[in-house]
Design a protein around this motif. Structure first.
Motif, PDB file in Angstrom:
ATOM      1  N   HIS A   1      -5.608   6.130   2.955  1.00 45.21           N
ATOM      2  CA  HIS A   1      -6.422   5.062   2.113  1.00 45.21           C
ATOM      3  C   HIS A   1      -8.065   4.605   2.335  1.00 45.21           C
ATOM      4  CE1 HIS A   1      -6.935   2.353  -0.593  1.00 45.21           C
ATOM      5  NE2 HIS A   1      -6.759   0.953   0.056  1.00 45.21           N
TER       6      HIS A   1
ATOM      7  N   LEU B   1       2.341   1.942  -3.591  1.00 38.30           N
ATOM      8  CA  LEU B   1       1.040   2.598  -4.057  1.00 38.30           C
ATOM      9  C   LEU B   1       0.899   3.778  -4.107  1.00 38.30           C
ATOM     10  CD1 LEU B   1      -1.533  -1.081  -4.519  1.00 38.30           C
ATOM     11  CD2 LEU B   1      -0.087   0.369  -6.053  1.00 38.30           C
TER      12      LEU B   1
ATOM     13  N   ARG C   1      -3.637   2.478  -7.611  1.00 32.55           N
ATOM     14  CA  ARG C   1      -4.200   1.579  -6.839  1.00 32.55           C
ATOM     15  C   ARG C   1      -6.239   2.413  -6.204  1.00 32.55           C
ATOM     16  NH1 ARG C   1      -5.761   5.605  -1.732  1.00 32.55           N
ATOM     17  NH2 ARG C   1      -5.000   7.238  -2.732  1.00 32.55           N
TER      18      ARG C   1
ATOM     19  N   LEU D   1       0.618  -0.749  -0.012  1.00 33.97           N
ATOM     20  CA  LEU D   1       0.041   0.160   0.202  1.00 33.97           C
ATOM     21  C   LEU D   1       0.444   1.268  -0.178  1.00 33.97           C
ATOM     22  CD1 LEU D   1      -3.026   1.393  -0.034  1.00 33.97           C
ATOM     23  CD2 LEU D   1      -2.101   1.364   2.841  1.00 33.97           C
TER      24      LEU D   1
ATOM     25  N   LYS E   1      -7.228  -1.598  -5.216  1.00 40.68           N
ATOM     26  CA  LYS E   1      -7.586  -1.145  -4.084  1.00 40.68           C
ATOM     27  C   LYS E   1      -9.259  -1.002  -3.223  1.00 40.68           C
ATOM     28  CE  LYS E   1      -3.417  -2.085  -1.728  1.00 40.68           C
ATOM     29  NZ  LYS E   1      -3.739  -3.732  -0.902  1.00 40.68           N
TER      30      LYS E   1
END
Length: 284
Positions: free
Chosen positions: A229, A16, A32, A13, A36
């Motif tokens: 995120h 990304l 990303r 992550l 995700k």
């Protein structure tokens, strides 16, 4: 997709969200988003399921090391490489993948890096997601995922976390730092170091260490990444039509190497097609 109240972080992550140094020009947040936020959509899921030749080579190489150390006598047998190759079902892969993996196995048999080491963890590479480490402080809480290839104990009792690599990509120190943070929770009180080893060119990295102040700073940075995120996921869930605003694209020549160029409206490949189609129609 993660639930809104359970943010997570990992090296993947982190890579990304923020590019490695020197790769800023090629970095694309939309990648990303596909990986995700939209990973359950049929088209995206199908693309994610397709492993590239370099990915096949990396997975097979690691599994080869795993098999050698579960059948140690193969390291000294003349047909040891052949036996590991059979377990890996190399005949099912392309000639290029098969040749490169065989070369890796031959090099490892000749110089087995882990032989004689006190190994406490060695993964085959296909175990899936590791159990998350719950990191909880006064002002944040998130899950940390850290899939370690190998952990062994040095002669001075130092914990050594080793990550295997293939290909020509440069080592990303951030991955080692995430492993060292994970080790703080998985092996409390242990002095730990981390390093990389390229199985294809037999190259070792320097030993990577981190002090307590740096660990605290790293943990805070990963918490910020986890929450950023998670907020992006919540924004996308609330209004999926804002996908390109939440995960902005960075189109360019690098789109040709992106696994999502066939479905990304901002891809350079798509842009080229949109230019050529009207010209074809005019000519006809």
């Amino acid at each position: 997709m993660s639930t809104p109240d359970r943010p997570f972080a990992s090296y993947h992550l982190w890579s990304l969200v923020a590019p490695a140094r020197g790769q800023e020009h090629w970095h694309c947040q939309m990648r990303r988003g596909f990986i995700k936020a939209r990973q359950h959509e049929p088209e995206v899921k199908a693309l994610l399921a397709k492993a590239t030749p370099p990915q096949h080579i990396g997975i097979l190489a690691q599994k080869g090391v795993y098999e050698f150390h579960h059948h140690l006598h193969w390291l000294t047998q003349s047909d040891g490489v052949e036996k590991v190759a059979q377990l890996l079902n190399l005949s099912n892969f392309t000639i290029k993948v098969k040749q490169r993996v065989l070369q890796i196995l031959q090099k490892y048999q000749k110089s087995p890096l882990l032989l004689g080491k006190r190994i406490i963890q060695l993964t085959s590479g296909d175990e899936g997601f590791p159990k998350p480490i719950v990191i909880e402080q006064a002002n944040y809480c998130f899950r940390l995922y850290a899939a370690m290839d190998c952990v062994f104990i040095e002669s001075d009792s130092t914990l050594h976390i080793l990550d295997f690599k293939t290909g020509k990509s440069a080592f990303d120190k951030r991955q080692a730092l995430v492993y060292l943070l994970a080790a703080r929770y998985l092996y409390p009180g242990k002095l730990a170091v981390a390093s990389f080893y390229n199985l294809e060119i037999c190259q070792k990295s320097e030993l990577i260490t981190i002090n307590n102040n740096e660990l605290a700073s790293l943990e805070s940075e990963l918490a910020n990444i986890a929450y950023k995120h998670q907020l992006d996921l919540q924004k996308y869930q609330a209004k999926s039509s804002n996908f390109s605003k939440i995960f902005p694209p960075n189109p360019g020549h690098h789109c040709h190497f992106c696994p999502f160029n066939s479905i990304c409206e901002f891809s350079h490949l798509q842009f080229d097609k949109s230019l050529s189609m009207p010209i074809t129609k005019n000519r006809s």
